[in-house]
Design an enzyme around this catalytic site. Structure first.
Site, PDB file in Angstrom:
ATOM      1  N   SER A   1       2.303  -2.568   1.976  1.00 13.46           N
ATOM      2  CA  SER A   1       3.740  -2.370   1.750  1.00 13.46           C
ATOM      3  C   SER A   1       4.557  -3.559   2.225  1.00 13.46           C
ATOM      4  CB  SER A   1       4.242  -1.143   2.532  1.00 13.46           C
ATOM      5  OG  SER A   1       3.592   0.003   2.100  1.00 13.46           O
TER       6      SER A   1
ATOM      7  N   HIS B   1       5.457  -0.729  -4.547  1.00 14.15           N
ATOM      8  CA  HIS B   1       4.115  -1.170  -4.943  1.00 14.15           C
ATOM      9  C   HIS B   1       4.168  -1.349  -6.448  1.00 14.15           C
ATOM     10  CE1 HIS B   1       2.032  -0.077  -1.137  1.00 14.15           C
ATOM     11  NE2 HIS B   1       3.050   0.748  -1.030  1.00 14.15           N
TER      12      HIS B   1
ATOM     13  N   HIS C   1      -2.608   5.362  -2.779  1.00 13.38           N
ATOM     14  CA  HIS C   1      -2.870   6.041  -1.509  1.00 13.38           C
ATOM     15  C   HIS C   1      -3.304   7.490  -1.731  1.00 13.38           C
ATOM     16  CE1 HIS C   1       0.009   2.798  -0.700  1.00 13.38           C
ATOM     17  NE2 HIS C   1      -0.530   2.712   0.500  1.00 13.38           N
TER      18      HIS C   1
ATOM     19  N   TYR D   1      -2.203   9.953  -0.087  1.00  7.90           N
ATOM     20  CA  TYR D   1      -1.032  10.847   0.007  1.00  7.90           C
ATOM     21  C   TYR D   1      -0.279  10.987  -1.311  1.00  7.90           C
ATOM     22  CZ  TYR D   1       1.636   6.482   0.762  1.00  7.90           C
ATOM     23  OH  TYR D   1       2.163   5.223   0.641  1.00  7.90           O
ATOM     24  N   GLU D   2      -0.562  10.100  -2.263  1.00  2.00           N
ATOM     25  CA  GLU D   2       0.070  10.225  -3.574  1.00  2.00           C
ATOM     26  C   GLU D   2      -0.599  11.315  -4.410  1.00  2.00           C
ATOM     27  OE1 GLU D   2       1.172   6.182  -5.375  1.00  2.00           O
ATOM     28  OE2 GLU D   2      -0.249   5.647  -3.811  1.00  2.00           O
TER      29      GLU D   2
ATOM     30  N   ALA E   1       0.645  -2.226   6.211  1.00  2.55           N
ATOM     31  CA  ALA E   1       1.753  -2.000   7.138  1.00  2.55           C
ATOM     32  C   ALA E   1       1.269  -0.922   8.110  1.00  2.55           C
ATOM     33  CB  ALA E   1       2.971  -1.498   6.377  1.00  2.55           C
TER      34      ALA E   1
ATOM     35  N   MET F   1      -1.898   4.524   6.861  1.00  2.00           N
ATOM     36  CA  MET F   1      -2.326   5.505   5.858  1.00  2.00           C
ATOM     37  C   MET F   1      -3.190   4.884   4.757  1.00  2.00           C
ATOM     38  SD  MET F   1       1.379   7.358   5.442  1.00  2.00           S
ATOM     39  CE  MET F   1       2.375   7.790   6.877  1.00  2.00           C
ATOM     40  N   SER F   2      -3.832   3.772   5.050  1.00  2.73           N
ATOM     41  CA  SER F   2      -4.622   3.102   3.988  1.00  2.73           C
ATOM     42  C   SER F   2      -5.825   2.398   4.592  1.00  2.73           C
ATOM     43  CB  SER F   2      -3.730   2.097   3.258  1.00  2.73           C
ATOM     44  OG  SER F   2      -3.395   1.017   4.098  1.00  2.73           O
TER      45      SER F   2
ATOM     46  N   ASN G   1       6.651  -1.162  12.562  1.00  4.89           N
ATOM     47  CA  ASN G   1       7.486  -0.280  13.403  1.00  4.89           C
ATOM     48  C   ASN G   1       6.668   0.102  14.623  1.00  4.89           C
ATOM     49  OD1 ASN G   1       6.095   1.377  11.055  1.00  4.89           O
ATOM     50  ND2 ASN G   1       6.216   2.737  12.839  1.00  4.89           N
TER      51      ASN G   1
ATOM     52  N   HIS H   1      10.562   4.697   5.527  1.00  7.18           N
ATOM     53  CA  HIS H   1       9.835   3.778   4.645  1.00  7.18           C
ATOM     54  C   HIS H   1      10.607   2.468   4.493  1.00  7.18           C
ATOM     55  CE1 HIS H   1       7.123   2.386   1.569  1.00  7.18           C
ATOM     56  NE2 HIS H   1       8.108   2.247   0.704  1.00  7.18           N
TER      57      HIS H   1
HETATM   58  N1  HPA Z   1       2.478   5.568  10.785  1.00 15.22           N
HETATM   59  C1  HPA Z   1       1.675   5.649   9.710  1.00 15.22           C
HETATM   60  N2  HPA Z   1       1.642   4.743   8.756  1.00 15.22           N
HETATM   61  C2  HPA Z   1       2.470   3.693   8.874  1.00 15.22           C
HETATM   62  C3  HPA Z   1       3.343   3.546   9.952  1.00 15.22           C
HETATM   63  C4  HPA Z   1       3.347   4.543  10.970  1.00 15.22           C
HETATM   64  O1  HPA Z   1       4.091   4.492  11.949  1.00 15.22           O
HETATM   65  N3  HPA Z   1       4.034   2.394   9.766  1.00 15.22           N
HETATM   66  C5  HPA Z   1       3.564   1.856   8.599  1.00 15.22           C
HETATM   67  N4  HPA Z   1       2.628   2.637   8.061  1.00 15.22           N
END
Ligand code: HPA
Length: 287
Positions: free
Chosen positions: A31, A62, A84, A86-87, A114, A218-219, A242, A254
């Site tokens: 991302s 994306h 992903h 989650y999609e 990310a 998440m990847s 973050n 996001h």
């Molecule tokens: N958690 C999960 N996935 C992420 C995060 C997070 O804080 N930041 C970027 N992808």
């Protein structure tokens, strides 16, 4: 048609699009890290939607295309916009692009993402090389009959295989040298993967820290697993977008994740420009 045949067909299609370029390194961009692909001169661009059997991406930010060309003079193929779990995609769909890139005969793949920073001292916008991972996504993409034909190296494609060096030590060390030459420190971390899409709770992050994780995302982990199954060396790089849940003052979004990616993508590109010639020399097949 079997999954293997679908991958083969997609990869053959991609090969015809790439023409004489034979990529040595594959890159998957996380991302906000898309600029790496945009910096390729005279790129060959293949929208994923044109590739047979390719799962279309749905998440914002994306763009879903494959970009081939050279970075630091080395022929590369870049997956811009991964899909992903989650999609709503199956583990096989999530890893389909990695299988297709791998089938081109790559020796190494650079998986970027990310991630939320769990370790104390991480700064937003920092790049971290993955030393290991913890799979809490709730699945392994290799569940099901083993398909040995996915192997692109000898002694790969096995039912059971070693994961003690899921992330190549020698590639990591080259990446750290390249970072130093670029004037920044590339720390090492342990990436813990969750399915998402909700971010974690503060209690989950405390638990993950106790488990030994320094990053959460998440990847990447499904791709690492199938890359290792194929016998491809993996370099994993997280961008800390973050501080993980409960560690920062702000609520997670996001937009924040995406904006932090944008800040660091040029640093990532400088790293790649310096790293890839060294990597290509190291990966040279033995005579
Ligand atoms: N958690 C999960 N996935 C992420 C995060 C997070 O804080 N930041 C970027 N992808």
């Amino acid at each position: 048609m079997t999954y293997f045949d679908q991958v083969s067909e997609a990869s053959a299609f991609l090969k015809t699009k790439l023409g004489p370029l034979t990529p040595e390194i594959g890159i998957v961009l996380g991302s906000g890290l898309g600029a790496v692909a945009d910096a390729i001169a005279n790129p060959t661009i293949v929208p994923c939607a044109e590739i047979p059997h390719f799962p279309p991406s749905t998440v914002e930010g994306h763009s879903g295309r494959i970009v081939a060309g050279r970075i630091g003079g080395v022929p590369v193929v870049v997956m811009q916009g991964r899909v992903h779990f989650y999609e709503g995609y199956s583990p096989q769909q999530v890893t389909f692009p990695m299988r297709v890139l791998g089938a081109l005969g790559l020796r190494a793949v650079v998986l970027t993402n990310a991630a939320g920073g769990i370790a104390e001292g991480y700064r937003i916008g920092q790049l971290v090389a993955l030393a290991d991972h913890i799979n809490l996504m709730g699945f392994n993409p290799l569940v099901g009959p083993n398909e040995p034909r996915f192997a692109v190296r000898p002694n790969a494609g096995l039912r059971f295989f070693d994961m003690t060096e899921a992330y190549s030590k020698r590639l990591r060390s080259l990446a750290q040298q390249a970072a130093t030459a670029e004037g920044f420190r590339l720390e090492e971390g342990v990436y813990l993967a969750v399915s998402g899409p909700s971010f974690e709770t503060p209690a989950e992050i405390r638990a993950f820290r106790t488990l030994g994780a320094t990053l959460v995302g998440m990847s990447t982990v499904p791709e690492t697993i199938v890359a290792r199954h194929m016998g491809i060396e993996v370099l994993g790089i997280s961008c800390v977008t973050n501080l993980a849940s409960g560690l920062g003052a702000k609520q997670l979004s996001h937009e924040e994740v995406f904006a932090a990616g944008r800040q660091v993508e040029h640093q990532l590109l400088r790293l790649f420009n310096r790293l890839f010639p060294k990597m290509a020399a190291l990966l040279e097949p033995e005579p």
